[in-house]
Scaffold this active site. Structure first.
Site, mmCIF file in Angstrom:
data_model
loop_
_atom_site.group_PDB
_atom_site.id
_atom_site.type_symbol
_atom_site.label_atom_id
_atom_site.label_comp_id
_atom_site.label_asym_id
_atom_site.label_seq_id
_atom_site.Cartn_x
_atom_site.Cartn_y
_atom_site.Cartn_z
ATOM 1 N N TYR A 89 0.845 -0.995 -0.023
ATOM 2 C CA TYR A 89 0.061 0.005 0.148
ATOM 3 C C TYR A 89 1.041 1.202 0.134
ATOM 4 C CZ TYR A 89 -3.931 -2.670 1.524
ATOM 5 O OH TYR A 89 -4.979 -3.823 1.461
ATOM 6 N N ASP A 126 -6.492 -0.164 -5.759
ATOM 7 C CA ASP A 126 -8.063 -0.144 -5.878
ATOM 8 C C ASP A 126 -8.694 0.252 -4.384
ATOM 9 O OD1 ASP A 126 -7.453 -2.330 -4.448
ATOM 10 O OD2 ASP A 126 -8.699 -3.899 -5.481
ATOM 11 N N HIS A 163 -10.498 -6.332 -4.966
ATOM 12 C CA HIS A 163 -10.259 -6.631 -3.560
ATOM 13 C C HIS A 163 -11.020 -7.655 -2.840
ATOM 14 C CE1 HIS A 163 -7.380 -4.234 -0.905
ATOM 15 N NE2 HIS A 163 -8.000 -4.881 -0.026
#
Length: 747
Positions: free
Chosen positions: A472, A500, A576
């Site tokens: 991330y 996303d 996700h």
């Protein structure tokens, strides 16, 4: 009385950050390592511990034995002092020996002197090693001691691959004889001063000089016997904050009185912490801490953290006492037993077992999707709408599932995807998954939000194993740069950048069972994660590293083409797991559009063995994208670009369909966590084994001998599936305000 080393020996071991400075005698007056009198060599500005930095090039062709009883006169080398030490103390210590082992099994990096048969002959209750619980590897007819043998070639290879090789001397490491950083928690708990042996190339001390230095005249005195009940204040340096000589015993009744946001105590692993000043700055949000105010927080803590995080974030004085062992035991709930693993015939069974054995809120964190969970449901349902078209009368006596993923060889085209908080399923979390990936011969994508530290996950990697890291990007780009550097240093081979997750989906099942949700929306959390990530960040990311870059979370043909032109090494078509944006298309549907768009762009995937396909150059690229390509140093028309997919995979036939539609490999996240929750590493291995066997069977029935023969012509109804409803029009199996039960398993 403190045993002081010769100055030449004290200088020989650098700190973990490269410092070679040693403490003065005054500083070291009360700094003893492993309670046996070896002084710390860390400067006063770093946590007290003994670290010995050795140049691995100096090990030579013969065996080198390193002391772990801390009694050797040639410390850190072994001189056999452990024999007398064991006889005097009832201990069971022994050295770690690095030597050439040409006949060693290359799949086992760290070998003991004994066979499995000899280990089984060890009598019940055999003596422990170094009084910390590591059992002896010696047979009953040999002197009782713990000895670990490491092949020197493998040690050098590991040190080169990861920058260093750390060997544990506190006997607390979960990956013993390697170091996982447990000495930091051990030192804090006991007042000890132990640390690892660090082997690096071209840095540190030549072992040939150690014996010479040890023979120099030196003031030595016999250390007094130091029991583990010695007051901690006598084992700590005077430069650290003073603490009570002995932590007082606190009752749960007293803890319960400290249950407000401004006066908040909690209990973790029997230790009482005052978190009053930490509530508002907790990255997981204040609501989570308030949930455990005046209570035991083990359930909430263990799935997300290791004790190391306490040391990193709390001053030592915030540890205010201990709960008595009897009181802790009386409050322990009986564990739910999983059925025999052989009763699990498919991945749905493993999910049902996980639901049975896991804490409700932990299961909800894994199982939940966003809002009405249509996308989560659709990820799985779309596989059932696509039909298989077998080819018969084909010799399938020799079917191969082998492939490569970004150059890494795999036994079959499934990888462990980066799913956060593996510790909610099992204490070993991502470390167990790393071992399972090795057993299955597949790649592990370690999650950025792992429970176990990245160094522990990397430490169990074998020489032939490949690991990637899911990343991330943070608002603090410097923090991201540090994570990338750490990934490189630890030997991860690619970064899968999640694209996303500009925010966090509203996961209602999770929210009902965990205040604020397990994926917190705290102020601290919102400050951390980047909601400003854009295509303009790609050149910067490329400038940080030579690791391969893959964008995880692409869901349209247009974005896939943009990623391809931008020069990244691949994409993961993923939503996700249906956890962020509900009613987004199922991943398999998006994969069809992605592959169509890439083929129009001239993309031809490479073969499963890594042989490049052919691709034409693409014209008409915008100046902006041309600039990106130039900055990234990647040409257009590359066959090296790879496409992966994850979401909804429960069967080997699901894997086949994804491959037939163009995916290079398929990621599984929840599935291996279900296995891990019920049965630990064995469960994760069994999940991967099931997928392998089911895919192999599917290939045989489909008349396919290798993955190169798998394509869309063996499927029926693909375009119809794209047009059909991806999910039912009603909310199924979701929790409501009148129910706190978990959603039933979808079958």
């Amino acid at each position: 009385t403190t045993l002081l080393l010769p100055s030449s020996l004290a200088r020989m071991a650098g700190s973990e950050n490269g410092s070679n400075s040693a403490r003065s005698k005054a500083d070291c007056a009360n700094c003893k390592a492993n309670h046996y009198g070896v002084a710390s060599n860390m400067p006063p500005s770093v946590p007290i511990r003994r670290v010995d930095l050795i140049d691995i090039e100096s090990l030579g062709s013969g065996p080198t034995a390193f002391c772990r009883c801390y009694k050797s006169k040639t410390f850190p080398l072994c001189d056999g002092a452990h024999n007398a030490h064991n006889a005097e103390t009832g201990d069971n210590a022994g050295p770690v020996v690095i030597k050439p082992m040409p006949d060693a099994d290359v799949n086992r990096e760290f070998l003991s002197e004994t066979t499995q048969e000899e280990k089984l002959r060890l009598p019940p209750g055999s003596k422990r090693a170094n009084n910390y619980g590591v059992v002896s590897t010696m047979p009953p007819d040999a002197p009782s001691r713990r000895v670990d043998m490491i092949d020197s070639a493998l040690a050098v290879s590991r040190a080169d691959a990861e920058g260093e090789l750390r060997l544990c001397r506190c006997y607390k490491s979960a990956i013993f004889p390697l170091c996982d950083g447990s000495h930091q928690v051990h030192n804090r708990d006991t007042g000890d001063n132990t640390g690892p042996i660090v082997l690096k190339r071209g840095v540190g001390v030549d072992v040939a000089n150690i014996t010479k230095a040890a023979n120099e005249p030196t003031p030595r005195s016999t250390p007094k016997s130091t029991s583990r009940s010695t007051p901690r204040s006598t084992l700590k340096p005077t430069s650290e904050p003073k603490k009570p000589a002995v932590l007082r015993t606190i009752s749960m009744a007293e803890v319960a009185t400290h249950n407000t946001p401004t006066d908040l105590w909690t209990v973790i692993h029997g230790k009482v912490y005052d978190l009053s000043d930490f509530v508002q700055s907790h990255p997981g949000g204040a609501a989570v801490l308030r949930m455990y105010a005046g209570k035991v927080a083990d359930e909430g803590f263990d799935g997300v953290h290791t004790e190391e995080v306490i040391m990193q974030n709390l001053p030592a004085e915030k540890l205010v006492g201990l709960i008595s062992a009897g009181e802790m035991q009386s409050g322990t709930a009986a564990a739910v037993t999983a059925p025999d693993i052989d009763l699990c015939l498919n991945l749905y069974d493993f999910e049902a077992v996980a639901k049975r054995v896991m804490k409700d809120s932990s299961f909800a964190y894994y199982a939940t999707g966003a809002t009405d969970e249509f996308t989560k449901q659709g990820n799985q349902a779309i596989f059932r709408r696509i039909k298989l078209v077998p080819t018969v009368m084909v010799d399938v006596s020799n079917v191969s599932l082998e492939t490569t993923m970004l150059g890494a060889r795999m036994s079959f085209p499934v990888y462990i995807s980066g799913a956060a908080k593996g510790g909610l399923a099992h204490a070993d979390g991502e470390v167990a998954l790393a071992r399972a990936a090795h057993t299955a011969g597949v790649v592990q994508m370690a999650p950025h939000m792992a429970t176990r530290p990245l160094r522990e996950i990397a430490a169990v990697r074998t020489i032939a194993q490949t690991q990637f890291l899911q990343l991330y990007v943070e608002k603090d780009r410097a923090a991201t740069a540090r994570t990338v550097r750490e990934a490189e240093e630890l030997g991860f081979k690619a970064l899968f950048i999640t694209v996303d997750s500009a925010g966090i989906g509203k996961r209602e099942t999770d929210l009902r069972l965990t205040p604020g949700g397990s994926a917190p929306r705290s102020v601290a959390s919102k400050r951390r994660w980047a909601d400003d990530l854009s295509w303009a960040d790609l050149p910067w990311l490329r400038s940080l590293t030579n690791l391969k870059l893959v964008l995880k979370g692409v869901q349209s043909g247009a974005d896939a083409v943009r990623a391809y032109r931008a020069g990244v090494d691949g994409i993961v078509v993923s939503n996700h797991g249906g956890r962020n944006l509900d009613t987004a298309r199922p991943a398999l549907e998006a994969l069809v559009e992605v592959m169509d768009a890439l083929k129009r762009e001239g993309y031809v995937p490479s073969q499963p063995d890594g042989t490049p396909g052919s691709a034409r150059a693409t014209s008409g690229t915008s100046n902006r994208l041309g600039c990106l390509r130039k900055c990234l140093g990647r040409p257009v028309g590359r066959a090296s670009f790879e496409v992966f997919v994850d979401g909804g995979v429960y069967r080997g036939s699901d894997v086949y369909k994804a491959l037939a539609l163009g995916a290079r490999a398929v990621g599984v996240g929840r599935a291996v966590l279900w296995g891990l929750a019920g049965y630990g590493q064995q469960g994760a291995e069994r999940v991967l084994e099931m997928l392998y066997n089911e895919l192999h069977t599917t290939m045989m029935f489909m008349g396919k001998r290798s993955l190169a023969e798998v394509d869309e012509t063996s499927l029926s109804g693909v375009r119809d599936a794209m047009l059909a409803n991806a999910w039912s029009a009603t909310r199924e199996n979701l929790t409501s305000i009148s129910s706190s039960e978990q959603p039933d398993t979808h079958r």
